[in-house]
Each structure stands twice: as C-alpha cells, then as structure tokens.
Design a protein around this motif. Structure first.
Motif, PDB file in Angstrom:
ATOM      1  N   PRO A 197       0.799  -1.228   0.000  1.00 48.48           N
ATOM      2  CA  PRO A 197       0.000   0.000   0.000  1.00 48.48           C
ATOM      3  C   PRO A 197       0.832   1.277   0.000  1.00 48.48           C
ATOM      4  O   PRO A 197       0.444   2.269  -0.634  1.00 48.48           O
ATOM      5  CB  PRO A 197      -0.848  -0.125   1.266  1.00 48.48           C
ATOM      6  CG  PRO A 197      -0.147  -1.132   2.120  1.00 48.48           C
ATOM      7  CD  PRO A 197       0.530  -2.073   1.175  1.00 48.48           C
ATOM      8  N   GLY A 198       1.964   1.279   0.708  1.00 46.60           N
ATOM      9  CA  GLY A 198       2.790   2.476   0.740  1.00 46.60           C
ATOM     10  C   GLY A 198       3.331   2.828  -0.638  1.00 46.60           C
ATOM     11  O   GLY A 198       3.232   3.971  -1.098  1.00 46.60           O
ATOM     12  N   ALA A 199       3.914   1.839  -1.306  1.00 45.15           N
ATOM     13  CA  ALA A 199       4.431   2.062  -2.655  1.00 45.15           C
ATOM     14  C   ALA A 199       3.302   2.379  -3.624  1.00 45.15           C
ATOM     15  O   ALA A 199       3.470   3.194  -4.547  1.00 45.15           O
ATOM     16  CB  ALA A 199       5.207   0.829  -3.129  1.00 45.15           C
ATOM     17  N   PRO A 218      -4.936   5.662 -17.076  1.00 48.22           N
ATOM     18  CA  PRO A 218      -3.835   4.809 -17.557  1.00 48.22           C
ATOM     19  C   PRO A 218      -2.610   4.873 -16.648  1.00 48.22           C
ATOM     20  O   PRO A 218      -2.031   3.836 -16.302  1.00 48.22           O
ATOM     21  CB  PRO A 218      -3.544   5.384 -18.949  1.00 48.22           C
ATOM     22  CG  PRO A 218      -4.855   5.930 -19.400  1.00 48.22           C
ATOM     23  CD  PRO A 218      -5.481   6.503 -18.158  1.00 48.22           C
ATOM     24  N   GLY A 219      -2.202   6.072 -16.252  1.00 49.65           N
ATOM     25  CA  GLY A 219      -1.058   6.201 -15.353  1.00 49.65           C
ATOM     26  C   GLY A 219      -1.345   5.602 -13.990  1.00 49.65           C
ATOM     27  O   GLY A 219      -0.466   4.980 -13.373  1.00 49.65           O
ATOM     28  N   LEU A 220      -2.573   5.766 -13.514  1.00 47.40           N
ATOM     29  CA  LEU A 220      -2.960   5.226 -12.211  1.00 47.40           C
ATOM     30  C   LEU A 220      -2.885   3.702 -12.216  1.00 47.40           C
ATOM     31  O   LEU A 220      -2.337   3.080 -11.295  1.00 47.40           O
ATOM     32  CB  LEU A 220      -4.381   5.700 -11.885  1.00 47.40           C
ATOM     33  CG  LEU A 220      -4.821   5.693 -10.428  1.00 47.40           C
ATOM     34  CD1 LEU A 220      -4.029   6.710  -9.632  1.00 47.40           C
ATOM     35  CD2 LEU A 220      -6.319   6.009 -10.349  1.00 47.40           C
ATOM     36  N   SER A 221      -3.439   3.093 -13.260  1.00 49.64           N
ATOM     37  CA  SER A 221      -3.428   1.635 -13.359  1.00 49.64           C
ATOM     38  C   SER A 221      -2.010   1.096 -13.513  1.00 49.64           C
ATOM     39  O   SER A 221      -1.642   0.084 -12.906  1.00 49.64           O
ATOM     40  CB  SER A 221      -4.285   1.187 -14.546  1.00 49.64           C
ATOM     41  OG  SER A 221      -5.624   1.610 -14.395  1.00 49.64           O
ATOM     42  N   LEU A 222      -1.200   1.774 -14.339  1.00 51.90           N
ATOM     43  CA  LEU A 222       0.179   1.352 -14.522  1.00 51.90           C
ATOM     44  C   LEU A 222       0.947   1.434 -13.205  1.00 51.90           C
ATOM     45  O   LEU A 222       1.759   0.555 -12.889  1.00 51.90           O
ATOM     46  CB  LEU A 222       0.847   2.227 -15.585  1.00 51.90           C
ATOM     47  CG  LEU A 222       2.298   1.881 -15.943  1.00 51.90           C
ATOM     48  CD1 LEU A 222       2.384   0.461 -16.505  1.00 51.90           C
ATOM     49  CD2 LEU A 222       2.851   2.878 -16.947  1.00 51.90           C
ATOM     50  N   ALA A 223       0.679   2.490 -12.428  1.00 50.13           N
ATOM     51  CA  ALA A 223       1.358   2.638 -11.138  1.00 50.13           C
ATOM     52  C   ALA A 223       0.977   1.505 -10.185  1.00 50.13           C
ATOM     53  O   ALA A 223       1.832   0.968  -9.473  1.00 50.13           O
ATOM     54  CB  ALA A 223       1.001   3.992 -10.522  1.00 50.13           C
ATOM     55  N   PHE A 224      -0.303   1.139 -10.155  1.00 52.67           N
ATOM     56  CA  PHE A 224      -0.731   0.021  -9.301  1.00 52.67           C
ATOM     57  C   PHE A 224      -0.023  -1.265  -9.695  1.00 52.67           C
ATOM     58  O   PHE A 224       0.472  -2.014  -8.838  1.00 52.67           O
ATOM     59  CB  PHE A 224      -2.246  -0.167  -9.387  1.00 52.67           C
ATOM     60  CG  PHE A 224      -2.739  -1.419  -8.715  1.00 52.67           C
ATOM     61  CD1 PHE A 224      -2.882  -1.477  -7.335  1.00 52.67           C
ATOM     62  CD2 PHE A 224      -3.031  -2.564  -9.462  1.00 52.67           C
ATOM     63  CE1 PHE A 224      -3.309  -2.640  -6.706  1.00 52.67           C
ATOM     64  CE2 PHE A 224      -3.465  -3.724  -8.843  1.00 52.67           C
ATOM     65  CZ  PHE A 224      -3.610  -3.768  -7.467  1.00 52.67           C
ATOM     66  N   LEU A 225       0.041  -1.539 -10.999  1.00 52.31           N
ATOM     67  CA  LEU A 225       0.681  -2.767 -11.461  1.00 52.31           C
ATOM     68  C   LEU A 225       2.190  -2.726 -11.226  1.00 52.31           C
ATOM     69  O   LEU A 225       2.802  -3.753 -10.903  1.00 52.31           O
ATOM     70  CB  LEU A 225       0.376  -2.981 -12.943  1.00 52.31           C
ATOM     71  CG  LEU A 225      -1.089  -3.292 -13.267  1.00 52.31           C
ATOM     72  CD1 LEU A 225      -1.303  -3.330 -14.769  1.00 52.31           C
ATOM     73  CD2 LEU A 225      -1.529  -4.603 -12.626  1.00 52.31           C
ATOM     74  N   ALA A 226       2.804  -1.556 -11.372  1.00 50.26           N
ATOM     75  CA  ALA A 226       4.239  -1.433 -11.125  1.00 50.26           C
ATOM     76  C   ALA A 226       4.566  -1.716  -9.661  1.00 50.26           C
ATOM     77  O   ALA A 226       5.598  -2.327  -9.349  1.00 50.26           O
ATOM     78  CB  ALA A 226       4.721  -0.039 -11.515  1.00 50.26           C
ATOM     79  N   ALA A 227       3.694  -1.283  -8.763  1.00 49.54           N
ATOM     80  CA  ALA A 227       3.938  -1.482  -7.332  1.00 49.54           C
ATOM     81  C   ALA A 227       3.660  -2.908  -6.885  1.00 49.54           C
ATOM     82  O   ALA A 227       4.302  -3.401  -5.948  1.00 49.54           O
ATOM     83  CB  ALA A 227       3.084  -0.506  -6.519  1.00 49.54           C
ATOM     84  N   ASN A 228       2.726  -3.582  -7.547  1.00 46.90           N
ATOM     85  CA  ASN A 228       2.233  -4.847  -7.004  1.00 46.90           C
ATOM     86  C   ASN A 228       2.201  -6.006  -7.984  1.00 46.90           C
ATOM     87  O   ASN A 228       1.872  -7.125  -7.586  1.00 46.90           O
ATOM     88  CB  ASN A 228       0.794  -4.649  -6.477  1.00 46.90           C
ATOM     89  CG  ASN A 228       0.696  -3.527  -5.477  1.00 46.90           C
ATOM     90  OD1 ASN A 228       1.250  -3.601  -4.395  1.00 46.90           O
ATOM     91  ND2 ASN A 228      -0.008  -2.458  -5.840  1.00 46.90           N
ATOM     92  N   GLY A 229       2.522  -5.768  -9.245  1.00 46.44           N
ATOM     93  CA  GLY A 229       2.351  -6.805 -10.260  1.00 46.44           C
ATOM     94  C   GLY A 229       3.107  -8.085  -9.965  1.00 46.44           C
ATOM     95  O   GLY A 229       2.600  -9.184 -10.182  1.00 46.44           O
ATOM     96  N   ASP A 230       4.335  -7.972  -9.427  1.00 42.53           N
ATOM     97  CA  ASP A 230       5.118  -9.178  -9.158  1.00 42.53           C
ATOM     98  C   ASP A 230       4.483 -10.036  -8.081  1.00 42.53           C
ATOM     99  O   ASP A 230       4.490 -11.272  -8.162  1.00 42.53           O
ATOM    100  CB  ASP A 230       6.543  -8.805  -8.773  1.00 42.53           C
ATOM    101  CG  ASP A 230       6.604  -7.972  -7.492  1.00 42.53           C
ATOM    102  OD1 ASP A 230       5.771  -7.057  -7.336  1.00 42.53           O
ATOM    103  OD2 ASP A 230       7.486  -8.235  -6.646  1.00 42.53           O
ATOM    104  N   LEU A 231       3.885  -9.387  -7.050  1.00 41.99           N
ATOM    105  CA  LEU A 231       3.246 -10.153  -5.980  1.00 41.99           C
ATOM    106  C   LEU A 231       1.998 -10.873  -6.486  1.00 41.99           C
ATOM    107  O   LEU A 231       1.758 -12.038  -6.158  1.00 41.99           O
ATOM    108  CB  LEU A 231       2.878  -9.220  -4.819  1.00 41.99           C
ATOM    109  CG  LEU A 231       4.038  -8.557  -4.080  1.00 41.99           C
ATOM    110  CD1 LEU A 231       3.515  -7.687  -2.945  1.00 41.99           C
ATOM    111  CD2 LEU A 231       5.010  -9.608  -3.538  1.00 41.99           C
TER     112      LEU A 231
END
Length: 255
Positions: free
Chosen positions: A187-189, A217-230
């Motif tokens: 959540p922090g990231a 688009p930027g919001l969704s990309l940011a969410f995936l960048a922070a959490n996509g690997d998990l």
C-alpha cells in the motif's frame, strides 16, 4: 488492541496535520508565489497531489467500516450543497471523501487481488475513450462548467487556474489503494506511485500541449508497477491473494 488503537491515533493525528497544511493552501493559493509552468507542474505532481492523497492512505482503516455506500452517497450530497453555497475548497474535499468511501465499497465486491489486477488494464481504455471520444469529451467541449462542478481541483499557486481530476480518478485511486492494503500487497508504494502518476500525466499533457489527458492509464500502470510481481507470484503458485483478517481483540500478527 492497544497497538491497533495507537496506530489509529497516529493516522488520525497525521491526517489532521495534512489537513492543517492543505486548508490554508486551498484558501489562499491564488495569493501565493508565481512560477513558471514547469515549476507549477512539479509542485502539483510532487507535493500537492501526494499530500492530498495521503488523506486517502491515512483513511485506509475505514475500508472495513459498514455503510460505506450510503456514506459515500451522503458525501456526494454534501459536496453538491457546498458547491452550491460557493464553498469550493470544502466541496472538493467532500468529493474526495465521497469517492474514497465509494472506492472502498467497490473494492469490497472483489475477493482476490487477481480480480483487481484484471480491472487495472481495462479501466485505462474506458477512460481514454471517454476523454478523447466519449461523454467526458462531450461535457468538456460543450458544457465545461459541469465537469468543473464535479471535478477535484489541484490549484496552481499564484493563479486562479487549477488542474482537475475527474470523479473516476478519485474513485479508482481509493479502489486500488484499498486492494493493495486488503490483499497484503504494497500500500505504501501504491500510494506513492499512484500519487506521482498524476504529476506524470500533467507533465505529458503540458509537453504535448493538450488541454487534458486521461489519468487512469497512469494510475493503473502505477498500481501494477507497485504490485504486479506479488499478484503474478500468487497466480503462478495457484493460490489466491485473499483478504487479510482484520486485527481485533485477542488477535496479534506474527512476525
């Protein structure tokens, strides 16, 4: 129980401090310093947007509250009343509260992080269509006062102008942040990257000399960048990212 109460007290105090800083800024922003357009973009993206959305981050414990849907609708009515009364700044933060409550409620309809990760790539296309060819474009070109009435303002210092975020931008910020918190992601990231994504969208719009760009688009990309690997790790392991059990009396998280 004592630890949970201390955390809530810390969050409440931090929210009060952020509010004490934002209140005067929103009240007197037009009388503050004047700078070049790129300094304004940097200030809005690196300082103001993260401060505003820190309020949503600090409100995350409320995502477990009951009655989020009626609460969100009540804040919608309050925002409208404040707008009609000419209290624009207060109305903006009622809009933020409304969108946050509705975003938290919307997240409660999802029981896995994988489902949220499916939503993330879809929403940008819907938002882009709306901004460039759909209802948002029609409203902004034919009835811009309607968009101004429902949008959240990020006032430019020393001017009467403001960058504006639409209701879906606010709602999905709360939705993605709640998902990151509830499903044990980052959540922090997520808060940091999504807040900064608004500044990146402003910078791109300024560099391209366009009036506005879709922010999702930027919001969704940011969410995936922070959490996509998990999320991907859970999917590959054949497990589901399930909600964390909330802390309560007699429960303690292990280390």
């Amino acid at each position: 129980m004592g630890g949970a109460s201390a955390l809530l007290s810390y969050r409440a105090g931090a929210a009060a401090l952020v509010g004490a800083l934002l209140g005067p800024y929103y009240a007197w922003s037009s009388s503050l310093w004047q700078a070049s357009i790129w300094w304004d973009v940097a200030f809005l993206g690196l300082a103001l947007a993260p401060a505003v959305f820190a309020l949503v981050y600090l409100a995350l414990p409320l995502q477990q509250a009951r009655g989020l849907l009626p609460l969100g609708l009540a804040f919608v009515a309050l925002a409208w009343a404040l707008q009609e009364a000419g209290a624009g700044a207060a109305s903006d933060f009622a809009k933020l509260a409304a969108a946050s409550a509705l975003g938290f409620w919307f997240r409660s309809l999802f029981d896995t992080a994988g489902l949220v990760a499916v939503v993330a790539p879809v929403t940008p296309f819907v938002d882009a269509y709306s901004v460039w060819a759909g209802p948002t474009r029609t409203i902004m070109s034919e009835r811009p006062e309607i968009f101004t009435a429902v949008a959240f303002a990020l006032p430019v210092p020393g001017e009467e102008a403001a960058a504006q975020l639409g209701p879906p931008d606010l709602l999905f910020f709360a939705f993605f942040l709640s998902a990151a918190s509830r499903f044990g992601l980052r959540p922090g990231a997520t808060w940091a990257l999504m807040s900064l994504s608004f500044g990146a969208t402003l910078a791109i719009a300024q560099a391209a000399s366009v009036d506005g760009l879709p922010a999702l688009p930027g919001l969704s990309l940011a969410f995936l960048a922070a959490n996509g690997d998990l999320v991907w790790r859970e999917v590959r392991a054949g497990r589901r990212c399930r909600p964390r059990a909330p802390l309560g009396p007699g429960r303690r998280r292990g280390r």
